[in-house]
Structure formats: structure tokens, C-alpha cells
Write a protein that holds these residues in place. Structure first.
Motif, PDB file in Angstrom:
ATOM      1  N   GLU A   3       1.000  -1.142   0.100  1.00 34.66           N
ATOM      2  CA  GLU A   3      -0.009  -0.001   0.070  1.00 34.66           C
ATOM      3  C   GLU A   3       0.728   1.364   0.105  1.00 34.66           C
ATOM      4  O   GLU A   3       0.650   2.188  -0.705  1.00 34.66           O
ATOM      5  N   GLN A   4       2.133   1.291   0.695  1.00 35.50           N
ATOM      6  CA  GLN A   4       3.070   2.493   0.867  1.00 35.50           C
ATOM      7  C   GLN A   4       3.637   2.617  -0.765  1.00 35.50           C
ATOM      8  O   GLN A   4       3.740   3.805  -0.968  1.00 35.50           O
ATOM      9  N   ASN A   5       4.073   1.549  -1.042  1.00 37.14           N
ATOM     10  CA  ASN A   5       4.556   1.839  -2.727  1.00 37.14           C
ATOM     11  C   ASN A   5       3.484   2.210  -3.489  1.00 37.14           C
ATOM     12  O   ASN A   5       4.024   3.165  -4.421  1.00 37.14           O
ATOM     13  N   GLU A   6       2.236   1.695  -3.485  1.00 36.67           N
ATOM     14  CA  GLU A   6       1.116   2.417  -4.208  1.00 36.67           C
ATOM     15  C   GLU A   6       0.950   3.936  -4.153  1.00 36.67           C
ATOM     16  O   GLU A   6       0.991   4.537  -4.845  1.00 36.67           O
ATOM     17  N   LEU A   7       0.970   4.250  -2.831  1.00 34.24           N
ATOM     18  CA  LEU A   7       0.846   5.817  -2.233  1.00 34.24           C
ATOM     19  C   LEU A   7       1.836   6.539  -2.965  1.00 34.24           C
ATOM     20  O   LEU A   7       1.683   7.608  -3.523  1.00 34.24           O
ATOM     21  N   GLU A   8       3.068   6.056  -2.828  1.00 39.06           N
ATOM     22  CA  GLU A   8       4.187   6.780  -3.517  1.00 39.06           C
ATOM     23  C   GLU A   8       4.199   6.629  -4.917  1.00 39.06           C
ATOM     24  O   GLU A   8       4.549   7.954  -5.573  1.00 39.06           O
ATOM     25  N   ARG A   9       3.641   5.931  -5.573  1.00 41.71           N
ATOM     26  CA  ARG A   9       3.617   5.724  -7.097  1.00 41.71           C
ATOM     27  C   ARG A   9       2.527   6.920  -7.526  1.00 41.71           C
ATOM     28  O   ARG A   9       2.722   7.738  -8.254  1.00 41.71           O
ATOM     29  N   LEU A  10       1.388   7.006  -6.650  1.00 44.31           N
ATOM     30  CA  LEU A  10       0.435   7.732  -6.977  1.00 44.31           C
ATOM     31  C   LEU A  10       0.793   9.327  -6.809  1.00 44.31           C
ATOM     32  O   LEU A  10       0.496  10.148  -7.404  1.00 44.31           O
ATOM     33  N   ARG A  11       1.496   9.545  -5.537  1.00 41.58           N
ATOM     34  CA  ARG A  11       2.109  10.747  -5.288  1.00 41.58           C
ATOM     35  C   ARG A  11       3.162  11.281  -6.438  1.00 41.58           C
ATOM     36  O   ARG A  11       3.191  12.354  -6.748  1.00 41.58           O
ATOM     37  N   ALA A  12       3.832  10.345  -6.824  1.00 41.93           N
ATOM     38  CA  ALA A  12       4.875  10.640  -7.987  1.00 41.93           C
ATOM     39  C   ALA A  12       3.967  11.051  -9.183  1.00 41.93           C
ATOM     40  O   ALA A  12       4.402  12.057  -9.979  1.00 41.93           O
ATOM     41  N   GLU A  13       3.024  10.389  -9.315  1.00 42.14           N
ATOM     42  CA  GLU A  13       2.157  10.684 -10.735  1.00 42.14           C
ATOM     43  C   GLU A  13       1.685  12.086 -10.571  1.00 42.14           C
ATOM     44  O   GLU A  13       1.507  12.870 -11.321  1.00 42.14           O
ATOM     45  N   LEU A  14       1.117  12.453  -9.161  1.00 45.03           N
ATOM     46  CA  LEU A  14       0.398  13.700  -8.897  1.00 45.03           C
ATOM     47  C   LEU A  14       1.691  14.877  -9.056  1.00 45.03           C
ATOM     48  O   LEU A  14       1.317  15.878  -9.713  1.00 45.03           O
ATOM     49  N   ASP A  15       2.736  14.337  -8.592  1.00 47.46           N
ATOM     50  CA  ASP A  15       3.759  15.351  -8.892  1.00 47.46           C
ATOM     51  C   ASP A  15       4.199  15.688 -10.347  1.00 47.46           C
ATOM     52  O   ASP A  15       4.597  17.104 -10.583  1.00 47.46           O
ATOM     53  N   ALA A  16       4.047  14.910 -11.048  1.00 43.35           N
ATOM     54  CA  ALA A  16       4.451  14.790 -12.446  1.00 43.35           C
ATOM     55  C   ALA A  16       3.337  15.710 -13.106  1.00 43.35           C
ATOM     56  O   ALA A  16       3.462  16.638 -13.681  1.00 43.35           O
ATOM     57  N   LEU A  17       2.017  15.545 -12.745  1.00 42.28           N
ATOM     58  CA  LEU A  17       1.096  16.494 -13.189  1.00 42.28           C
ATOM     59  C   LEU A  17       1.054  17.908 -12.639  1.00 42.28           C
ATOM     60  O   LEU A  17       0.871  18.841 -13.512  1.00 42.28           O
ATOM     61  N   ASP A  18       1.562  18.110 -11.441  1.00 36.59           N
ATOM     62  CA  ASP A  18       1.802  19.387 -10.788  1.00 36.59           C
ATOM     63  C   ASP A  18       2.741  20.033 -11.815  1.00 36.59           C
ATOM     64  O   ASP A  18       2.640  21.232 -12.049  1.00 36.59           O
ATOM     65  N   GLY A  19       4.087  19.468 -12.169  1.00 36.72           N
ATOM     66  CA  GLY A  19       5.037  20.026 -12.808  1.00 36.72           C
ATOM     67  C   GLY A  19       4.376  20.526 -14.225  1.00 36.72           C
ATOM     68  O   GLY A  19       4.844  21.453 -14.709  1.00 36.72           O
ATOM     69  N   THR A  20       3.616  19.636 -14.930  1.00 38.60           N
ATOM     70  CA  THR A  20       2.995  20.123 -16.136  1.00 38.60           C
ATOM     71  C   THR A  20       1.998  21.092 -15.961  1.00 38.60           C
ATOM     72  O   THR A  20       2.099  22.143 -16.723  1.00 38.60           O
ATOM     73  N   LEU A  21       1.277  21.239 -14.865  1.00 37.66           N
ATOM     74  CA  LEU A  21       0.477  22.577 -14.619  1.00 37.66           C
ATOM     75  C   LEU A  21       1.224  23.463 -14.492  1.00 37.66           C
ATOM     76  O   LEU A  21       0.898  24.682 -15.125  1.00 37.66           O
ATOM     77  N   LEU A  22       2.075  23.532 -13.543  1.00 39.55           N
ATOM     78  CA  LEU A  22       3.064  24.789 -13.224  1.00 39.55           C
ATOM     79  C   LEU A  22       3.771  25.196 -14.943  1.00 39.55           C
ATOM     80  O   LEU A  22       3.625  26.569 -14.863  1.00 39.55           O
ATOM     81  N   ASP A  23       4.156  24.303 -15.612  1.00 38.37           N
ATOM     82  CA  ASP A  23       4.885  24.708 -16.893  1.00 38.37           C
ATOM     83  C   ASP A  23       3.913  25.368 -17.814  1.00 38.37           C
ATOM     84  O   ASP A  23       3.988  26.385 -18.344  1.00 38.37           O
ATOM     85  N   THR A  24       2.520  24.873 -17.626  1.00 40.24           N
ATOM     86  CA  THR A  24       1.627  25.417 -18.667  1.00 40.24           C
ATOM     87  C   THR A  24       1.397  27.027 -18.051  1.00 40.24           C
ATOM     88  O   THR A  24       1.192  27.910 -18.986  1.00 40.24           O
TER      89      THR A  24
END
Length: 103
Positions: A3-24
Motif C-alpha cells: 500500500e505504501q509503494n502504491e501511495l508513493e507511485r500515486l504521489r509521484a504521478e501527482l507531482d508530475a501532473l503538478d509540474g505540467t500544470l506549473l509549466d503550463t
């Protein structure tokens, strides 16, 4: 996967989306600088209420069409538009033919 690995993966995905949002957002503000320079060269007023309404209406329609909260997206665009107006005003003052006289 734990479950912890899944949460970390989901957070990494969220962080990548945040990077895209900020770049936009950064790219949108950069385009606002180009628009301000155009307006300055062609004597177009910075504030374009019709355009502001169109952008907010588009955000509201997008929210409705995609099951998002309309108030949230309109408020988000209020913040973006406020910053765009601030940046455009700053650029247009700097690029104005009389800007040198004010210094």
C-alpha cells in the motif's frame, strides 16, 4: 506492491501532473507578455472585458462537461486572469512610449 509503494507511485504521478500544470501556467504568462507587447504596439487597451467573460464562460462549460465544480474552475481562472492582467499592465507600462518620461 505494498500500500505504501502504491501511495508513493500515486504521489509521484501527482507531482508530475503538478509540474505540467506549473509549466503550463508559466507558458500562459509568457504568452501574456507577448500579447501585452502586441497591445502596446497597436494601442489596444489592456483590459478586454469581453475576452475575460469568454475565458470564464469556457472554464464554466468545461467544468460542466467534465463533472468538475464550476465555481472552482471559474475561481481558478479569476486568479489566473488577475495575474495575467498584472503582468500585461506591467509590460505595457514598461513598453509605453512615455515610459521613459515617468522614470
Amino acid at each position: 506492491m505494498t500500500e505504501q509503494n502504491e501511495l508513493e507511485r500515486l504521489r509521484a504521478e501527482l507531482d508530475a501532473l503538478d509540474g505540467t500544470l506549473l509549466d503550463t501556467v508559466r507558458r500562459r504568462i509568457g504568452l501574456g507578455v507577448r500579447i501585452a507587447r502586441y497591445k502596446s504596439r497597436h494601442d489596444v487597451p489592456m483590459m478586454q472585458p469581453g475576452r475575460v467573460g469568454l475565458v470564464k464562460d469556457r472554464a464554466a462549460r468545461y467544468a460542466t462537461e467534465h463533472g468538475l465544480d464550476e465555481t472552482f474552475l471559474v475561481n481558478l481562472y479569476d486568479a489566473i486572469i488577475t495575474e495575467m492582467c498584472r503582468v500585461e499592465d506591467q509590460v505595457m507600462r514598461r513598453e509605453s512610449p512615455t515610459a521613459g518620461e515617468r522614470r
